[in-house]
Motif scaffolding. Structure first.
Motif, PDB file in Angstrom:
ATOM      1  N   MET A  26       0.675  -1.350  -0.088  1.00 33.42           N
ATOM      2  CA  MET A  26      -0.331  -0.039  -0.243  1.00 33.42           C
ATOM      3  C   MET A  26       0.841   1.014  -0.216  1.00 33.42           C
ATOM      4  SD  MET A  26      -2.989  -1.012  -0.378  1.00 33.42           S
ATOM      5  CE  MET A  26      -4.146  -2.444  -0.652  1.00 33.42           C
ATOM      6  N   THR A  27       2.125   1.282   0.036  1.00 29.42           N
ATOM      7  CA  THR A  27       3.184   2.329  -0.034  1.00 29.42           C
ATOM      8  C   THR A  27       4.037   2.554  -1.439  1.00 29.42           C
ATOM      9  OG1 THR A  27       4.874   1.217   0.199  1.00 29.42           O
ATOM     10  CG2 THR A  27       3.791   1.503   2.426  1.00 29.42           C
ATOM     11  N   ALA A  28       3.743   4.198  -1.438  1.00 33.53           N
ATOM     12  CA  ALA A  28       4.160   4.161  -2.906  1.00 33.53           C
ATOM     13  C   ALA A  28       2.808   4.138  -4.085  1.00 33.53           C
ATOM     14  CB  ALA A  28       5.526   3.400  -3.353  1.00 33.53           C
ATOM     15  N   SER A  29       2.000   4.349  -4.300  1.00 31.70           N
ATOM     16  CA  SER A  29       1.312   4.334  -5.044  1.00 31.70           C
ATOM     17  C   SER A  29       1.878   5.708  -6.449  1.00 31.70           C
ATOM     18  CB  SER A  29      -0.108   5.631  -4.553  1.00 31.70           C
ATOM     19  OG  SER A  29      -0.094   6.557  -4.509  1.00 31.70           O
ATOM     20  N   LYS A  30       2.275   6.603  -6.058  1.00 29.80           N
ATOM     21  CA  LYS A  30       2.858   7.446  -7.149  1.00 29.80           C
ATOM     22  C   LYS A  30       4.639   7.862  -6.779  1.00 29.80           C
ATOM     23  CE  LYS A  30      -1.429   9.327  -8.692  1.00 29.80           C
ATOM     24  NZ  LYS A  30      -2.430  10.159  -9.142  1.00 29.80           N
ATOM     25  N   PRO A  31       5.240   7.610  -7.651  1.00 30.45           N
ATOM     26  CA  PRO A  31       6.417   8.172  -7.059  1.00 30.45           C
ATOM     27  C   PRO A  31       6.435   9.512  -6.862  1.00 30.45           C
ATOM     28  CG  PRO A  31       6.782   6.916  -9.419  1.00 30.45           C
ATOM     29  CD  PRO A  31       5.382   6.694  -8.936  1.00 30.45           C
ATOM     30  N   GLN A  32       7.281  10.149  -6.467  1.00 32.59           N
ATOM     31  CA  GLN A  32       6.951  11.715  -6.541  1.00 32.59           C
ATOM     32  C   GLN A  32       8.634  12.102  -7.220  1.00 32.59           C
ATOM     33  OE1 GLN A  32       3.752  12.364  -4.928  1.00 32.59           O
ATOM     34  NE2 GLN A  32       4.773  14.213  -4.919  1.00 32.59           N
ATOM     35  N   PRO A  33       8.017  13.301  -8.105  1.00 36.98           N
ATOM     36  CA  PRO A  33       9.082  14.061  -8.481  1.00 36.98           C
ATOM     37  C   PRO A  33      10.073  14.451  -8.028  1.00 36.98           C
ATOM     38  CG  PRO A  33       7.074  15.506  -9.361  1.00 36.98           C
ATOM     39  CD  PRO A  33       6.870  14.514  -8.284  1.00 36.98           C
ATOM     40  N   ARG A  34      11.789  15.176  -8.668  1.00 39.94           N
ATOM     41  CA  ARG A  34      12.281  15.057  -7.663  1.00 39.94           C
ATOM     42  C   ARG A  34      12.300  16.666  -6.828  1.00 39.94           C
ATOM     43  NH1 ARG A  34      17.853  14.607  -8.716  1.00 39.94           N
ATOM     44  NH2 ARG A  34      17.535  13.695 -10.277  1.00 39.94           N
ATOM     45  N   PRO A  35      12.394  16.453  -5.185  1.00 44.11           N
ATOM     46  CA  PRO A  35      12.578  17.948  -4.730  1.00 44.11           C
ATOM     47  C   PRO A  35      13.414  18.782  -5.328  1.00 44.11           C
ATOM     48  CG  PRO A  35      13.312  16.406  -2.625  1.00 44.11           C
ATOM     49  CD  PRO A  35      12.659  15.610  -4.412  1.00 44.11           C
ATOM     50  N   CYS A  36      12.211  19.787  -5.401  1.00 44.23           N
ATOM     51  CA  CYS A  36      13.449  21.098  -5.846  1.00 44.23           C
ATOM     52  C   CYS A  36      13.329  22.197  -6.578  1.00 44.23           C
ATOM     53  CB  CYS A  36      13.728  20.532  -7.550  1.00 44.23           C
ATOM     54  SG  CYS A  36      15.260  21.161  -8.872  1.00 44.23           S
ATOM     55  N   SER A  37      14.135  22.994  -6.266  1.00 39.48           N
ATOM     56  CA  SER A  37      13.349  25.041  -6.249  1.00 39.48           C
ATOM     57  C   SER A  37      12.822  25.173  -7.795  1.00 39.48           C
ATOM     58  CB  SER A  37      14.667  25.469  -4.941  1.00 39.48           C
ATOM     59  OG  SER A  37      15.009  24.930  -3.491  1.00 39.48           O
ATOM     60  N   ILE A  38      14.242  24.532  -8.700  1.00 43.15           N
ATOM     61  CA  ILE A  38      13.446  24.801 -10.085  1.00 43.15           C
ATOM     62  C   ILE A  38      12.265  24.394  -9.979  1.00 43.15           C
ATOM     63  CG2 ILE A  38      14.526  24.448 -12.040  1.00 43.15           C
ATOM     64  CD1 ILE A  38      17.229  23.145 -11.388  1.00 43.15           C
ATOM     65  N   ALA A  39      11.902  23.302  -9.920  1.00 43.39           N
ATOM     66  CA  ALA A  39      10.613  23.132 -10.535  1.00 43.39           C
ATOM     67  C   ALA A  39       9.196  24.507  -9.582  1.00 43.39           C
ATOM     68  CB  ALA A  39      10.135  21.659  -9.585  1.00 43.39           C
ATOM     69  N   ASP A  40       9.783  24.074  -8.639  1.00 48.61           N
ATOM     70  CA  ASP A  40       9.057  25.209  -7.665  1.00 48.61           C
ATOM     71  C   ASP A  40       9.098  26.396  -8.174  1.00 48.61           C
ATOM     72  OD1 ASP A  40       9.220  22.872  -5.522  1.00 48.61           O
ATOM     73  OD2 ASP A  40      10.110  24.650  -3.904  1.00 48.61           O
ATOM     74  N   ALA A  41      10.455  26.491  -8.272  1.00 47.06           N
ATOM     75  CA  ALA A  41      10.087  28.440  -9.119  1.00 47.06           C
ATOM     76  C   ALA A  41       9.584  28.544 -10.575  1.00 47.06           C
ATOM     77  CB  ALA A  41      11.569  28.527  -9.435  1.00 47.06           C
ATOM     78  N   LEU A  42       9.074  27.387 -10.861  1.00 47.00           N
ATOM     79  CA  LEU A  42       9.056  27.033 -12.837  1.00 47.00           C
ATOM     80  C   LEU A  42       7.021  27.272 -12.477  1.00 47.00           C
ATOM     81  CD1 LEU A  42      11.457  24.941 -14.769  1.00 47.00           C
ATOM     82  CD2 LEU A  42      10.433  27.016 -15.106  1.00 47.00           C
ATOM     83  N   SER A  43       7.206  26.850 -10.900  1.00 46.99           N
ATOM     84  CA  SER A  43       5.580  26.881 -10.536  1.00 46.99           C
ATOM     85  C   SER A  43       4.662  27.406 -11.126  1.00 46.99           C
ATOM     86  CB  SER A  43       5.291  25.182  -9.305  1.00 46.99           C
ATOM     87  OG  SER A  43       5.981  26.158  -8.150  1.00 46.99           O
ATOM     88  N   VAL A  44       5.868  28.205 -10.553  1.00 43.09           N
ATOM     89  CA  VAL A  44       5.340  29.875 -10.353  1.00 43.09           C
ATOM     90  C   VAL A  44       5.892  31.396 -11.750  1.00 43.09           C
ATOM     91  CG1 VAL A  44       5.567  32.523  -9.686  1.00 43.09           C
ATOM     92  CG2 VAL A  44       5.619  30.480  -8.497  1.00 43.09           C
ATOM     93  N   VAL A  45       6.773  30.947 -12.628  1.00 40.10           N
ATOM     94  CA  VAL A  45       6.869  31.607 -13.585  1.00 40.10           C
ATOM     95  C   VAL A  45       7.187  31.128 -14.821  1.00 40.10           C
ATOM     96  CG1 VAL A  45       7.983  33.067 -12.099  1.00 40.10           C
ATOM     97  CG2 VAL A  45       8.829  31.598 -13.150  1.00 40.10           C
ATOM     98  N   GLY A  46       6.941  29.711 -14.729  1.00 39.16           N
ATOM     99  CA  GLY A  46       7.275  28.335 -15.669  1.00 39.16           C
ATOM    100  C   GLY A  46       5.704  27.886 -16.607  1.00 39.16           C
ATOM    101  N   ASP A  47       4.368  28.836 -16.535  1.00 40.90           N
ATOM    102  CA  ASP A  47       3.879  28.623 -17.709  1.00 40.90           C
ATOM    103  C   ASP A  47       3.997  29.987 -18.677  1.00 40.90           C
ATOM    104  OD1 ASP A  47       2.202  27.307 -15.769  1.00 40.90           O
ATOM    105  OD2 ASP A  47       1.357  29.759 -15.230  1.00 40.90           O
TER     106      ASP A  47
END
Lengths: 155, 155
Positions: free
Chosen positions: A1-22
């Motif tokens: 029952m663990t690991a249903s979906k593997p999370q992507p790498r925790p990353c500040s680039i991804a965080d930044a792109l979630s704001v300015v990546g559109d």
DNA sequence: CATGAGGGTTTGGTTTTCCTACCCACTGGC
DNA sequence: GCCAGTGGGTAGGAAAACCAAACCCTCATG
């Protein structure tokens, strides 16, 4: 029952792109940094559809990248100005511009002349020692348990 | 019969984003720069759906940002490695990471230690004179007739 | 011959985006 | 008052992008 979906790498680039990546978001920011602060002018200069622009502006204001400043009453009208956090993205735009100049454009549409007289070409340095940052001159430390540079690792 | 649709501002930032501005594209590049070169690992670490990843990889290869290198025959398998043009985007990622670290993350997931001993913090300098580039220390020159920083102008 | 890994493509459904048009508040000219 | 014009949006439907899961093919190993 663990690991249903593997999370992507925790990353500040991804965080930044979630704001300015559109799409259009960085172009909207470009306009505000160029001194173009009004809805219609931003729409014209970026080519963004008006409803998309409305959504992007709202998101950028919520994220603290832009702020909405009234510039007249009767009728109330606002303009969009970069916050300090927004201005901190200017170097990102500068590097993207230079990359585009080098690899995609025949003639760079825009050139900046530095006070020293040369056309601006950016160089990335270490703020502590002033040396230019180059590949291999730094070593990564992952701070998140379960992750390494190459991917997830066993606990 | 002229000017049916006004063109957006001619801009190398927009050109660059037309190559690397799609969702996941910069994360894919991040992985290849971290040394993760294989389809499955890139998919896992970025979270990109496989068909989207296929499309992004193809586009990046066509744009000359990545190259497809065979690493075994029987069966032929390829990995994706950054070209010099791809490596030139590394500073963009570094700046996005730092911006995310400062404004979005509680704890930066990843820190680089520079050879000088300090944790890496980037500084943007003028390659010609070495001075840090700051707001207002350069003047723009638009090279495209009909355009200025603030928008289109009459001929 | 079954299993499994790597590297995808296909299918079908859900969001986003895009585009055109419209709306509202106000101003200035007549 | 009436009209056009400007700034800042909404509305609705078509087109494109996205996503998850399933499937396919090639080869290697047991």
């Amino acid at each position: 029952m663990t690991a249903s979906k593997p999370q992507p790498r925790p990353c500040s680039i991804a965080d930044a792109l979630s704001v300015v990546g559109d799409k259009y978001t960085l172009l909207v920011l470009r306009e505000t940094l160029f001194g173009v602060h009004r809805f219609d002018a931003i729409a014209r200069n970026t080519g963004a559809p008006r409803d998309i622009l409305t959504a992007r502006l709202r998101k950028l204001v919520e994220a603290g990248v832009l702020e909405k400043v009234p510039y007249q009453d009767r009728p109330v009208r606002h303009e969009y100005r970069p916050t300090p956090a927004g201005r901190e993205l200017q170097p990102v735009l500068l590097l993207l511009k230079e990359w585009g100049d080098r690899h995609l454009a025949e003639t760079p549409p825009l050139v900046w002349e530095h006070d020293c007289g040369a056309d601006v070409e950016a160089q990335i340095c270490c703020r502590a020692c002033g040396e230019e940052l180059r590949r291999g001159s730094a070593t990564p430390h992952y701070q998140v348990p379960g992750w390494s540079l190459s991917g997830p690792v066993e606990a």
